[in-house]
Design a protein around this motif. Structure first.
Motif, PDB file in Angstrom:
ATOM      1  N   GLN A   1      34.629  37.084  54.327  1.00 35.40           N
ATOM      2  CA  GLN A   1      34.804  35.660  54.056  1.00 35.40           C
ATOM      3  C   GLN A   1      36.304  35.386  54.020  1.00 35.40           C
ATOM      4  O   GLN A   1      37.001  35.831  53.109  1.00 35.40           O
ATOM      5  CB  GLN A   1      34.140  35.264  52.734  1.00 35.40           C
ATOM      6  CG  GLN A   1      32.628  35.463  52.742  1.00 35.40           C
ATOM      7  CD  GLN A   1      31.991  35.141  51.409  1.00 35.40           C
ATOM      8  OE1 GLN A   1      32.628  35.190  50.364  1.00 35.40           O
ATOM      9  NE2 GLN A   1      30.712  34.790  51.440  1.00 35.40           N
TER      10      GLN A   1
ATOM     11  N   THR B   1      39.941  32.963  54.441  1.00 32.45           N
ATOM     12  CA  THR B   1      40.616  31.678  54.307  1.00 32.45           C
ATOM     13  C   THR B   1      41.997  31.785  54.930  1.00 32.45           C
ATOM     14  O   THR B   1      42.789  32.648  54.547  1.00 32.45           O
ATOM     15  CB  THR B   1      40.763  31.252  52.833  1.00 32.45           C
ATOM     16  OG1 THR B   1      39.467  31.118  52.239  1.00 32.45           O
ATOM     17  CG2 THR B   1      41.489  29.909  52.736  1.00 32.45           C
TER      18      THR B   1
ATOM     19  N   SER C   1      43.533  24.417  54.701  1.00 31.55           N
ATOM     20  CA  SER C   1      42.797  25.676  54.602  1.00 31.55           C
ATOM     21  C   SER C   1      41.633  25.663  55.582  1.00 31.55           C
ATOM     22  O   SER C   1      40.865  24.701  55.631  1.00 31.55           O
ATOM     23  CB  SER C   1      42.254  25.885  53.185  1.00 31.55           C
ATOM     24  OG  SER C   1      43.320  25.925  52.234  1.00 31.55           O
TER      25      SER C   1
ATOM     26  N   LYS D   1      38.284  27.820  56.508  1.00 31.31           N
ATOM     27  CA  LYS D   1      37.406  28.838  55.931  1.00 31.31           C
ATOM     28  C   LYS D   1      36.413  29.326  56.992  1.00 31.31           C
ATOM     29  O   LYS D   1      35.844  28.525  57.740  1.00 31.31           O
ATOM     30  CB  LYS D   1      36.669  28.283  54.714  1.00 31.31           C
ATOM     31  CG  LYS D   1      37.619  27.908  53.574  1.00 31.31           C
ATOM     32  CD  LYS D   1      36.873  27.439  52.362  1.00 31.31           C
ATOM     33  CE  LYS D   1      37.824  27.111  51.226  1.00 31.31           C
ATOM     34  NZ  LYS D   1      38.558  28.292  50.735  1.00 31.31           N
TER      35      LYS D   1
END
Length: 209
Positions: free
Chosen positions: A70, A72, A204, A206
């Motif tokens: 995961q 960012t 950001s 993601k």
């Protein structure tokens, strides 16, 4: 696996190469496949495109973090917006149309420019792209209140939800949805979040694999 390493990148391209290389290595170390890592790099390149080729000393701090695949990608810059810089970001053509805002990432540039230096119509001039905007509560501590103002936050996911609901009956929303489907970022990223607090812009991206 998280990373605390940050890179300074500039609008003239300084730092782009090192930051891209590091992002690819970070993805490899996290166990991404070649295709997954290519997607991570593409998102990184599109993020850097926000400040690419803008004249002047525009610079930003870039970092990548990730755990359990995961990720960012984060870009933070203090932007001293002027009328000249706004013109570069929006790139109004001779026909009076916003050329740079054609395309998803171009409209993010447009939104940032209008938020930092609103015209007489303010953010409402951005029409449907204003969807997805929300305000965050200002800092509560006295020290923080002296240095921060209320934040404006924009979310791609919120934007998608709002235009999706009426795209079958609203031509503008339908065009906006078609634009999203053509966008590399909108097609690959799980979310894009833009936060503007005073003159500080944080973007950001993601992505989970």
């Amino acid at each position: 696996m998280n990373s605390t390493e940050k890179f300074v990148i500039k609008s003239d391209g300084t730092g782009f190469g090192d930051a891209l290389t590091y992002t690819e290595q970070f993805g490899e170390n996290a166990g991404l496949t070649k295709k997954e890592n290519l997607h991570l790099r593409l998102l990184c390149e599109e993020l850097f495109g926000i400040i690419r080729n803008v004249a002047g000393d525009v610079e930003a701090n870039y970092s990548v973090t990730g755990e359990n695949k995961q990720f960012t990608l984060n870009l933070v810059s203090e932007v001293k917006m002027t009328q000249e810089l706004k013109k570069q970001l929006i790139s109004v053509s001779s026909k009076g149309k916003n050329a740079a805002a054609k395309g998803f990432m171009g409209k993010i540039k447009d939104m940032i420019a209008n938020a930092l230096l609103p015209d007489e119509f303010g953010l409402t001039a951005m029409t449907s792209f204003s969807l997805g905007l929300m305000s965050a509560a200002p800092a509560t501590s006295s020290a923080a209140r002296q240095t921060m103002t209320e934040s404006i936050i924009w979310s791609m996911n919120k934007y998608k939800t709002e235009i999706d609901s009426d795209r079958n009956i609203n031509t503008e929303f339908k065009d906006a949805w078609d634009e999203l489907e053509k966008s590399i970022v909108a097609s690959i990223a799980d979310d894009v979040i833009v936060k503007i607090t005073g003159s500080v812009v944080e973007i950001s991206i993601k992505k989970s694999f």
